[in-house]
Design a protein around this motif. Sequence first.
Motif: not given
Length: 119
Positions: A55-58, A68-74
């Motif tokens: 969250g807390s995307i800017s 679009t920013i995203s992440r995959d913690n795995a």
Amino acid sequence: EVQLVESGGGLVQPGGSLRLSCIVSGFFSNYAWTWVRQAPGKGLEWVSRIGIGGGSISYADSVKGRFTISRDNAKNTLYLQMNSLKPEDTAVYYCAKWTDYIGSRWSPTSQGTQVTVSS
């Protein structure tokens, strides 16, 4: 020591898309992350940020609605989906831990990935 490897850049026509990746070796999931870019002959420009839980995307105004920013913690991986690319998006793109970036006098420690938008 955290190592960052960006990839996914290339040459694309205006209006095209690219997806950048940043693979992080070391701690990833407990930190917020950011993308920063540097156009030829210009200074560093902040692009986007994502919080620890995704969250807390800017976004910078210059990319809002297109990136679009995203992440995959795995997978310890940060992404940047870039659509409707413009020539002014041409730059080397870097990822960074948010706390490092907002620290004093941050400069890239990774090689970045080159994005060129041209017809």
